[in-house]
Design an enzyme around this catalytic site. Structure first.
Site, short mmCIF file in Angstrom:
data_model
loop_
_atom_site.label_atom_id
_atom_site.label_comp_id
_atom_site.label_asym_id
_atom_site.label_seq_id
_atom_site.Cartn_x
_atom_site.Cartn_y
_atom_site.Cartn_z
N GLU A 288 0.62 -0.94 0.09
CA GLU A 288 -0.50 -0.01 -0.07
C GLU A 288 1.49 1.68 0.31
O GLU A 288 0.44 1.65 -0.43
CB GLU A 288 -1.07 -0.46 0.80
CG GLU A 288 -2.35 0.53 1.04
CD GLU A 288 -3.30 0.39 2.23
OE1 GLU A 288 -4.20 -0.73 2.01
OE2 GLU A 288 -3.14 0.92 3.16
N HIS A 309 7.83 -27.11 -0.72
CA HIS A 309 7.10 -28.16 -0.99
C HIS A 309 5.36 -27.82 -2.07
O HIS A 309 4.68 -28.75 -2.14
CB HIS A 309 6.68 -29.31 -0.08
CG HIS A 309 7.45 -29.54 0.33
ND1 HIS A 309 8.18 -31.17 -0.13
CD2 HIS A 309 8.38 -29.33 1.72
CE1 HIS A 309 9.13 -31.59 1.03
NE2 HIS A 309 9.56 -29.82 1.72
N LYS A 423 -14.13 1.07 -3.87
CA LYS A 423 -15.45 1.43 -2.85
C LYS A 423 -16.20 2.05 -3.94
O LYS A 423 -17.56 1.63 -3.05
CB LYS A 423 -14.56 2.28 -1.70
CG LYS A 423 -13.61 1.91 -0.62
CD LYS A 423 -13.46 2.42 0.28
CE LYS A 423 -12.09 1.80 1.06
NZ LYS A 423 -12.11 2.70 2.13
#
Ligand code: PA5
Length: 435
Positions: A288, A309, A423
């Site tokens: 951010e 793995h 948003k």
């Protein structure tokens, strides 16, 4: 005492020492911007001196609230998203037993809400809260973020039904802005004890404010030691001006130098499973802060040996676009030696008596060698052990290095314009008035 060291030896086959040294004037200039507050984002530099400037009266009140709520709660529901929960979760998960929810404990067990909109998650949470005594810590700097607002409405209704409105108000703590936002207004009108997130501290830099300190203290951990670790790291990061003596300058320099060499992804690799939320916090901090103007290393994480793995093949042999930052912890907090077995049916008697830490260290060494041979530069961050003090050091180290690194990259590390885009679309789709 500083136990944190940055080792760039295994990045130097991708960079010359000269290239690294040439970064020094740039990272020093970035450090000066942080200390003088004369560059973009300078209204969000409250975290730089936070460990020294924290208000002792606020801390005393916070400890009183923690003692009061601890006495009557088996669970604490922490409601928040992004910077309003990741810091607390990182510290709590690094320190508590991996099986904390299954063992008896003196302090409340912390569960989280407001970081997801998964409907089944809330139905399962409410089912749990039906049977446990609990309190709530609701955290939102803006006080208007949808996810925690929805979660708080749901949990508050449950709490009031379970305990009645008056007792519910005694079991809620709000952490928000000093003056603005819906959460501020609710806390005032309902009379909840409240704490302030300072105006000049952004969400992802807020773990050493009540945002992190209250949940961490409720979980039973020593916030004075956490703050002391951060204070000592602050003194080091602010006073030293060479790459060798200042781990934050070294880390900011090496990751920017590698970025300029074409590296696109930084993987934080930890050797312990309980550091997985440290990686989540770090991803938010660096992603951010730096992901702007189409620039910045993409933060990613691995846990070894688990992910060797699953992701090991790609790291060893896939597209060459990544560096690794390996977080190594020298000493465990407890030991489990490998027992002997007379029949040695599994063929691992050569490990008898070795601790898992020794075996894990060999796995880390082997991984570094393999990845360096495979063309991946590796930076090591070494700490002595994991406790409140060293976590405080790591927090300040990563925050300071992030500020230095962001200015070196040429962006404002303290805004987050990109977080708003989803948003606006969501509000439009949900029919929020004005969207
Ligand atoms: O770091 C940030 O600014 C964000 O991740 C915020 O912490 C997150 O969006 C939550 O915001 P708020 O605390 O205002 O609810």
């Amino acid at each position: 005492m500083n136990t944190l060291k940055v080792n760039v030896e295994h990045a130097l086959n991708h960079l010359s020492e000269e290239e690294l040294k040439r970064m020094l004037p740039e990272v020093l200039a970035a450090k000066e911007h942080l200390l003088k507050g004369d560059a973009a984002g300078n209204d969000f530099l409250g975290w730089v001196n936070l460990p020294e400037e924290i208000d002792p009266k606020m801390l005393a009140r916070l400890k009183d609230d923690v003692a009061r709520l601890t006495g009557k709660s088996r669970l604490l529901v922490v409601i928040g998203i992004g910077g309003s929960y990741l810091g607390a979760r990182m510290v709590i998960e690094a320190l508590q037993s991996e099986f904390a929810s299954m063992v008896r404990r003196e302090n409340p067990y912390v569960v989280y809400a407001g970081h997801t909109l998964g409907e089944d998650y809330y139905s399962q949470l409410l089912a749990l809260l039906d049977h446990e005594d609990y309190s709530v810590c609701v955290i939102s700097k803006s006080g208007t973020t949808t996810e925690p607002a929805v979660a708080f409405r749901i949990v508050k209704a449950h709490l009031e039904k379970k305990y009645g409105k008056d007792e519910a108000a005694q079991r809620i703590i709000a952490i928000t802005d000093a003056r603005r936002g819906a959460l501020h207004d609710i806390a005032q009108q309902e009379g909840y004890p409240a704490y302030v997130i300072p105006d000049n501290v952004g969400g992802r830099y807020s773990v050493l404010t009540p945002v992190g300190l209250l949940p961490i203290a409720m979980a039973g951990y020593d916030i004075d030691r956490l703050l002391q670790g951060a204070r000592d790291m602050r003194a080091l990061c602010q006073s030293k001006d060479s790459l060798e003596d200042n781990p934050a300058l070294m880390y900011a320099a090496v990751r920017n130098a590698l970025y300029r060499r074409g590296i696109k992804v930084e993987m934080l690799v930890s050797c312990l499973p309980n550091l997985r939320y440290l990686a989540e916090w770090w991803k938010q901090l660096y992603g951010e802060s730096e992901g702007k103007e189409h620039k910045g290393l993409l933060p990613h994480s691995l846990s070894i040996t688990t992910d060797l793995h699953s992701m090991g093949q790609y790291v060893q042999d896939g597209e060459r676009l990544m560096m690794e930052t390996m977080l190594r912890v020298q000493r465990p907090n407890s030991t489990v030696p490998v027992p002997t077995d007379e029949r040695n049916l599994d063929g691992i008697n050569y490990l008898t008596g070795k601790s898992l830490t020794e075996i894990n260290a060999c796995a880390a060494e082997g991984t570094i060698q393999a990845h360096v041979d495979g063309g991946v530069p590796v930076v090591e961050i070494n700490v002595d052990s994991i406790n409140e003090y060293t976590l405080g050091q790591l927090i300040y180290f990563f925050e300071f290095a992030c500020g230095v690194s962001g200015y070196t990259l040429g962006i404002n590390p303290f805004d987050q314009p990109g977080v708003e885009a989803y948003k606006r679309n969501m509000f439009h789709l949900l029919g929020k008035p004005g969207f």
